[in-house]
Design a protein around this motif. Structure first.
Motif, mmCIF file in Angstrom:
data_model
loop_
_atom_site.group_PDB
_atom_site.id
_atom_site.type_symbol
_atom_site.label_atom_id
_atom_site.label_comp_id
_atom_site.label_asym_id
_atom_site.label_seq_id
_atom_site.Cartn_x
_atom_site.Cartn_y
_atom_site.Cartn_z
ATOM 1 N N PHE A 123 -53.075 61.351 3.785
ATOM 2 C CA PHE A 123 -52.306 60.227 4.306
ATOM 3 C C PHE A 123 -52.968 59.672 5.558
ATOM 4 O O PHE A 123 -53.413 60.433 6.427
ATOM 5 C CB PHE A 123 -50.875 60.666 4.660
ATOM 6 N N SER A 124 -53.014 58.340 5.646
ATOM 7 C CA SER A 124 -53.590 57.687 6.826
ATOM 8 C C SER A 124 -52.674 56.565 7.301
ATOM 9 O O SER A 124 -52.048 55.874 6.487
ATOM 10 C CB SER A 124 -54.971 57.116 6.517
ATOM 11 N N GLU A 125 -52.636 56.363 8.605
ATOM 12 C CA GLU A 125 -51.790 55.323 9.179
ATOM 13 C C GLU A 125 -52.547 54.019 9.436
ATOM 14 O O GLU A 125 -52.003 52.938 9.233
ATOM 15 C CB GLU A 125 -51.168 55.815 10.487
ATOM 16 N N GLN A 126 -53.795 54.110 9.907
ATOM 17 C CA GLN A 126 -54.475 52.905 10.367
ATOM 18 C C GLN A 126 -55.890 52.705 9.829
ATOM 19 O O GLN A 126 -56.382 51.585 9.826
ATOM 20 C CB GLN A 126 -54.546 52.897 11.906
ATOM 21 N N GLY A 127 -56.580 53.778 9.440
ATOM 22 C CA GLY A 127 -57.994 53.641 9.121
ATOM 23 C C GLY A 127 -58.387 54.319 7.824
ATOM 24 O O GLY A 127 -57.534 54.743 7.051
ATOM 25 N N PRO A 128 -59.686 54.451 7.561
ATOM 26 C CA PRO A 128 -60.182 54.946 6.277
ATOM 27 C C PRO A 128 -59.671 56.342 5.922
ATOM 28 O O PRO A 128 -59.508 57.204 6.784
ATOM 29 C CB PRO A 128 -61.702 54.960 6.473
ATOM 30 N N ALA A 129 -59.452 56.539 4.612
ATOM 31 C CA ALA A 129 -59.041 57.842 4.101
ATOM 32 C C ALA A 129 -59.638 58.041 2.720
ATOM 33 O O ALA A 129 -59.754 57.092 1.941
ATOM 34 C CB ALA A 129 -57.522 57.949 4.036
ATOM 35 N N ASN A 151 -70.488 73.779 -2.595
ATOM 36 C CA ASN A 151 -69.643 74.719 -3.324
ATOM 37 C C ASN A 151 -68.377 75.062 -2.549
ATOM 38 O O ASN A 151 -68.075 76.237 -2.299
ATOM 39 C CB ASN A 151 -70.414 76.005 -3.659
ATOM 40 N N ILE A 152 -67.640 74.046 -2.151
ATOM 41 C CA ILE A 152 -66.404 74.274 -1.425
ATOM 42 C C ILE A 152 -65.264 73.505 -2.091
ATOM 43 O O ILE A 152 -65.481 72.530 -2.801
ATOM 44 C CB ILE A 152 -66.511 73.865 0.057
ATOM 45 N N TYR A 153 -64.045 73.962 -1.844
ATOM 46 C CA TYR A 153 -62.888 73.300 -2.442
ATOM 47 C C TYR A 153 -61.683 73.402 -1.516
ATOM 48 O O TYR A 153 -61.614 74.255 -0.616
ATOM 49 C CB TYR A 153 -62.544 73.918 -3.797
ATOM 50 N N VAL A 154 -60.728 72.508 -1.765
ATOM 51 C CA VAL A 154 -59.435 72.553 -1.105
ATOM 52 C C VAL A 154 -58.382 72.296 -2.165
ATOM 53 O O VAL A 154 -58.600 71.514 -3.101
ATOM 54 C CB VAL A 154 -59.352 71.512 0.037
ATOM 55 N N THR A 155 -57.241 72.972 -2.064
ATOM 56 C CA THR A 155 -56.195 72.791 -3.050
ATOM 57 C C THR A 155 -54.823 72.878 -2.394
ATOM 58 O O THR A 155 -54.628 73.636 -1.432
ATOM 59 C CB THR A 155 -56.321 73.841 -4.183
ATOM 60 N N GLN A 156 -53.898 72.063 -2.903
ATOM 61 C CA GLN A 156 -52.527 71.992 -2.413
ATOM 62 C C GLN A 156 -52.502 71.517 -0.948
ATOM 63 O O GLN A 156 -53.524 71.167 -0.365
ATOM 64 C CB GLN A 156 -51.826 73.336 -2.587
ATOM 65 N N GLY A 157 -51.327 71.459 -0.366
ATOM 66 C CA GLY A 157 -51.181 71.106 1.030
ATOM 67 C C GLY A 157 -51.378 69.629 1.308
ATOM 68 O O GLY A 157 -51.345 68.785 0.413
ATOM 69 N N GLN A 158 -51.641 69.298 2.590
ATOM 70 C CA GLN A 158 -51.779 67.907 2.998
ATOM 71 C C GLN A 158 -52.617 67.777 4.259
ATOM 72 O O GLN A 158 -52.712 68.713 5.063
ATOM 73 C CB GLN A 158 -50.402 67.286 3.246
ATOM 74 N N VAL A 159 -53.216 66.584 4.403
ATOM 75 C CA VAL A 159 -53.977 66.224 5.593
ATOM 76 C C VAL A 159 -53.487 64.845 6.030
ATOM 77 O O VAL A 159 -53.467 63.911 5.235
ATOM 78 C CB VAL A 159 -55.490 66.185 5.320
ATOM 79 N N ILE A 160 -53.116 64.701 7.300
ATOM 80 C CA ILE A 160 -52.504 63.471 7.801
ATOM 81 C C ILE A 160 -53.161 63.053 9.110
ATOM 82 O O ILE A 160 -53.426 63.894 9.978
ATOM 83 C CB ILE A 160 -50.991 63.659 8.047
ATOM 84 N N GLY A 161 -53.410 61.762 9.269
ATOM 85 C CA GLY A 161 -53.960 61.254 10.527
ATOM 86 C C GLY A 161 -53.846 59.751 10.609
ATOM 87 O O GLY A 161 -53.402 59.084 9.668
ATOM 88 N N GLU A 162 -54.262 59.207 11.745
ATOM 89 C CA GLU A 162 -54.238 57.759 11.933
ATOM 90 C C GLU A 162 -55.455 57.079 11.314
ATOM 91 O O GLU A 162 -55.365 55.957 10.812
ATOM 92 C CB GLU A 162 -54.163 57.412 13.419
#
Length: 211
Positions: free
Chosen positions: A106-112, A68-79
């Motif tokens: 967003f991901s640069e090199q691996g799974p997302a 029962n959790i959520y996330v909204t708007q914004g961004q998550v970025i990593g390799e």
């Protein structure tokens, strides 16, 4: 945060965690924090950027359940291992009724993934994402860059389910429970240089099913 954290329906707003060299980065804590369950809470407009194992809630988790959790708007970025909720899971983890509405990944090199970058836990039930996912930069090895609407990379732990797990997932035996996605969906766009999918970017051993 205590080991069993019940958010009571509250929402964490505008959390920011930016460290391009940091592993296991999220708004709540890292893998070392000892959280076992997280339930009944949300995050609005996160701005999370790390190196690998990056998620809005937790970058890498040894927890048992997110519910029962959520996330909204914004961004998550990593390799690598980047997710709207979690970057990477533990072997005994399960996710139930989790939601991403508009938090870009967003991901640069691996799974997302819209929910989880790499899932090695037990099962996911009722996970939904409505967002956009993309690679950024120039991947050094595009075969490693898998992007999925729910999970970027799905692989197995061999964990067995409890009787309560079997009731929830509607499976017939404990041996069937390892790496199971049920009743989940994705709406949005995926831009990928490697492999991609609406539910799973790369599926090594998992089972994906509807009702």
């Amino acid at each position: 945060f205590p080991s069993h954290d019940n958010g009571g329906g509250f929402e964490l707003q505008n959390p920011t965690a930016i460290d391009a060299e940091k592993l296991y980065l999220g708004a709540l804590c890292t893998i070392q924090c000892g959280i076992k369950t997280v339930r009944n809470m949300g995050i609005r407009n996160p701005n999370i950027r790390g190196r690998a194992y990056v998620g809005a809630f937790v970058g890498g988790s040894g927890a048992e359940r997110f519910e029962n959790i959520y996330v909204t708007q914004g961004q998550v970025i990593g390799e690598s291992d980047v997710g709207g909720i979690l970057g990477n899971t533990g072997f005994n983890e399960s996710l139930v009724r989790v939601l991403n509405v508009g938090t870009r990944v967003f991901s640069e090199q691996g799974p997302a993934g819209g929910i989880v970058g790499t899932f090695t836990g037990r099962f996911i039930v009722s996970a939904y994402a409505r967002t956009d996912l993309s690679y950024i930069g120039v991947p050094s090895n595009s075969s490693l860059l898998s992007i999925g609407g729910i999970v970027g990379s799905l692989s197995g732990s061999g964990s067995r389910c409890s009787s309560a797990d079997l009731e929830m997932t509607k499976l017939s035996s404990a041996s069937d429970c390892s790496v199971f996605i049920r009743d989940s969906g994705f709406v949005g766009s995926i831009r990928v240089a490697g492999t991609g999918g609406g539910i799973v970017g790369k599926n090594w051993v998992g089972i994906v099913t509807g009702k």
